[in-house]
Design a protein around this motif. Structure first.
Motif, mmCIF file in Angstrom:
data_model
loop_
_atom_site.group_PDB
_atom_site.id
_atom_site.type_symbol
_atom_site.label_atom_id
_atom_site.label_comp_id
_atom_site.label_asym_id
_atom_site.label_seq_id
_atom_site.Cartn_x
_atom_site.Cartn_y
_atom_site.Cartn_z
ATOM 1 N N PRO A 1 0.822 -1.211 0.000
ATOM 2 C CA PRO A 1 0.000 0.000 0.000
ATOM 3 C C PRO A 1 0.855 1.261 0.000
ATOM 4 N N GLY A 2 0.609 2.151 -0.952
ATOM 5 C CA GLY A 2 1.314 3.410 -1.016
ATOM 6 C C GLY A 2 2.728 3.329 -1.563
ATOM 7 N N LYS A 3 3.122 2.164 -2.045
ATOM 8 C CA LYS A 3 4.483 1.993 -2.554
ATOM 9 C C LYS A 3 4.461 1.525 -4.001
ATOM 10 N N GLN A 4 5.601 1.692 -4.654
ATOM 11 C CA GLN A 4 5.712 1.219 -6.026
ATOM 12 C C GLN A 4 5.845 -0.293 -6.084
ATOM 13 N N ARG A 5 5.450 -0.835 -7.202
ATOM 14 C CA ARG A 5 5.589 -2.263 -7.408
ATOM 15 C C ARG A 5 7.079 -2.603 -7.510
ATOM 16 N N GLU A 6 7.487 -3.651 -6.834
ATOM 17 C CA GLU A 6 8.891 -4.017 -6.817
ATOM 18 C C GLU A 6 9.086 -5.496 -7.133
ATOM 19 N N LEU A 7 10.235 -5.786 -7.719
ATOM 20 C CA LEU A 7 10.577 -7.165 -8.005
ATOM 21 C C LEU A 7 11.007 -7.868 -6.726
ATOM 22 N N VAL A 8 10.409 -9.009 -6.469
ATOM 23 C CA VAL A 8 10.745 -9.801 -5.291
ATOM 24 C C VAL A 8 11.729 -10.904 -5.657
ATOM 25 N N ALA A 9 11.433 -11.614 -6.743
ATOM 26 C CA ALA A 9 12.289 -12.721 -7.165
ATOM 27 C C ALA A 9 12.028 -13.008 -8.628
ATOM 28 N N SER A 10 13.041 -13.550 -9.300
ATOM 29 C CA SER A 10 12.878 -13.926 -10.699
ATOM 30 C C SER A 10 13.610 -15.234 -10.958
ATOM 31 N N ILE A 11 13.201 -15.882 -12.040
ATOM 32 C CA ILE A 11 13.821 -17.160 -12.406
ATOM 33 C C ILE A 11 13.844 -17.263 -13.921
ATOM 34 N N THR A 12 14.997 -17.625 -14.462
ATOM 35 C CA THR A 12 15.128 -17.782 -15.910
ATOM 36 C C THR A 12 14.559 -19.130 -16.347
ATOM 37 N N SER A 13 14.483 -19.318 -17.645
ATOM 38 C CA SER A 13 13.992 -20.583 -18.173
ATOM 39 C C SER A 13 14.911 -21.744 -17.777
ATOM 40 N N ALA A 14 16.185 -21.445 -17.521
ATOM 41 C CA ALA A 14 17.146 -22.471 -17.120
ATOM 42 C C ALA A 14 17.191 -22.670 -15.611
ATOM 43 N N GLY A 15 16.472 -21.829 -14.877
ATOM 44 C CA GLY A 15 16.397 -22.012 -13.434
ATOM 45 C C GLY A 15 17.292 -21.109 -12.607
ATOM 46 N N ALA A 16 17.994 -20.183 -13.228
ATOM 47 C CA ALA A 16 18.798 -19.231 -12.466
ATOM 48 C C ALA A 16 17.877 -18.250 -11.756
ATOM 49 N N THR A 17 18.195 -17.959 -10.505
ATOM 50 C CA THR A 17 17.305 -17.140 -9.686
ATOM 51 C C THR A 17 17.959 -15.849 -9.228
ATOM 52 N N ASN A 18 17.102 -14.891 -8.879
ATOM 53 C CA ASN A 18 17.560 -13.608 -8.377
ATOM 54 C C ASN A 18 16.532 -13.130 -7.359
ATOM 55 N N TYR A 19 17.009 -12.496 -6.273
ATOM 56 C CA TYR A 19 16.114 -12.071 -5.208
ATOM 57 C C TYR A 19 16.393 -10.637 -4.783
ATOM 58 N N ALA A 20 15.347 -9.962 -4.363
ATOM 59 C CA ALA A 20 15.529 -8.674 -3.707
ATOM 60 C C ALA A 20 16.244 -8.902 -2.378
ATOM 61 N N ASP A 21 17.064 -7.934 -1.996
ATOM 62 C CA ASP A 21 17.820 -8.083 -0.752
ATOM 63 C C ASP A 21 16.900 -8.328 0.445
ATOM 64 N N SER A 22 15.737 -7.735 0.408
ATOM 65 C CA SER A 22 14.829 -7.813 1.557
ATOM 66 C C SER A 22 14.261 -9.209 1.781
ATOM 67 N N VAL A 23 14.349 -10.073 0.769
ATOM 68 C CA VAL A 23 13.753 -11.400 0.911
ATOM 69 C C VAL A 23 14.776 -12.530 0.840
ATOM 70 N N LYS A 24 16.026 -12.186 0.601
ATOM 71 C CA LYS A 24 17.051 -13.217 0.491
ATOM 72 C C LYS A 24 17.119 -14.049 1.765
ATOM 73 N N GLY A 25 17.179 -15.350 1.588
ATOM 74 C CA GLY A 25 17.229 -16.255 2.722
ATOM 75 C C GLY A 25 15.868 -16.619 3.285
ATOM 76 N N ARG A 26 14.831 -15.928 2.847
ATOM 77 C CA ARG A 26 13.476 -16.204 3.343
ATOM 78 C C ARG A 26 12.559 -16.726 2.240
ATOM 79 N N PHE A 27 12.728 -16.227 1.033
ATOM 80 C CA PHE A 27 11.864 -16.596 -0.088
ATOM 81 C C PHE A 27 12.643 -17.479 -1.061
ATOM 82 N N THR A 28 11.915 -18.385 -1.705
ATOM 83 C CA THR A 28 12.506 -19.237 -2.732
ATOM 84 C C THR A 28 11.559 -19.309 -3.924
ATOM 85 N N ILE A 29 12.084 -18.959 -5.086
ATOM 86 C CA ILE A 29 11.299 -19.065 -6.310
ATOM 87 C C ILE A 29 11.693 -20.346 -7.027
#
Length: 112
Positions: free
Chosen positions: A41-69
């Motif tokens: 609420p009241g904030k811009q949309r932000e990327l949380v996590a992404s995954i390539t077709s080959a399975g490489a992943t990337n995470y926002a610093d705020s969720v690293k270690g807590r979220f898994t895509i």
């Protein structure tokens, strides 16, 4: 109308877990990278996590270690496992393969 749907959002207490799922049509799913975004609420949309077709992943610093895509290319699904949830994780979560193309999203609310 987008060819995918998000699900799994809920109200959960801080410290809890949720698993979000994004089910897409085969036509658009298999060769693309996918991401989970959230809009608090009241904030811009932000990327949380992404995954390539080959399975490489990337995470926002705020969720690293807590979220898994993860993705299942046979089932056309991208999941987001969210553990140790915090009130700041509250928001509407969207999956997409291209920023700017959005589905309805799924609401995650984390109570303190």
């Amino acid at each position: 109308q987008v060819q995918w749907v998000e699900s799994g959002g809920d109200l959960v207490q801080a410290g809890g877990s949720l698993r979000l799922s994004c089910l897409a049509s085969r036509i658009i799913f298999s060769t693309k990278a996918w991401g989970w975004y959230r809009q608090a609420p009241g904030k811009q949309r932000e990327l949380v996590a992404s995954i390539t077709s080959a399975g490489a992943t990337n995470y926002a610093d705020s969720v690293k270690g807590r979220f898994t895509i993860s993705r299942d290319n046979a089932k056309n699904i991208v999941d987001l496992q969210m553990n140790s949830l915090e009130p700041d994780d509250t928001g509407v979560y969207f999956c997409t393969f291209r920023y700017g193309i959005w589905g309805q999203g799924t609401q995650v609310t984390v109570s303190s």
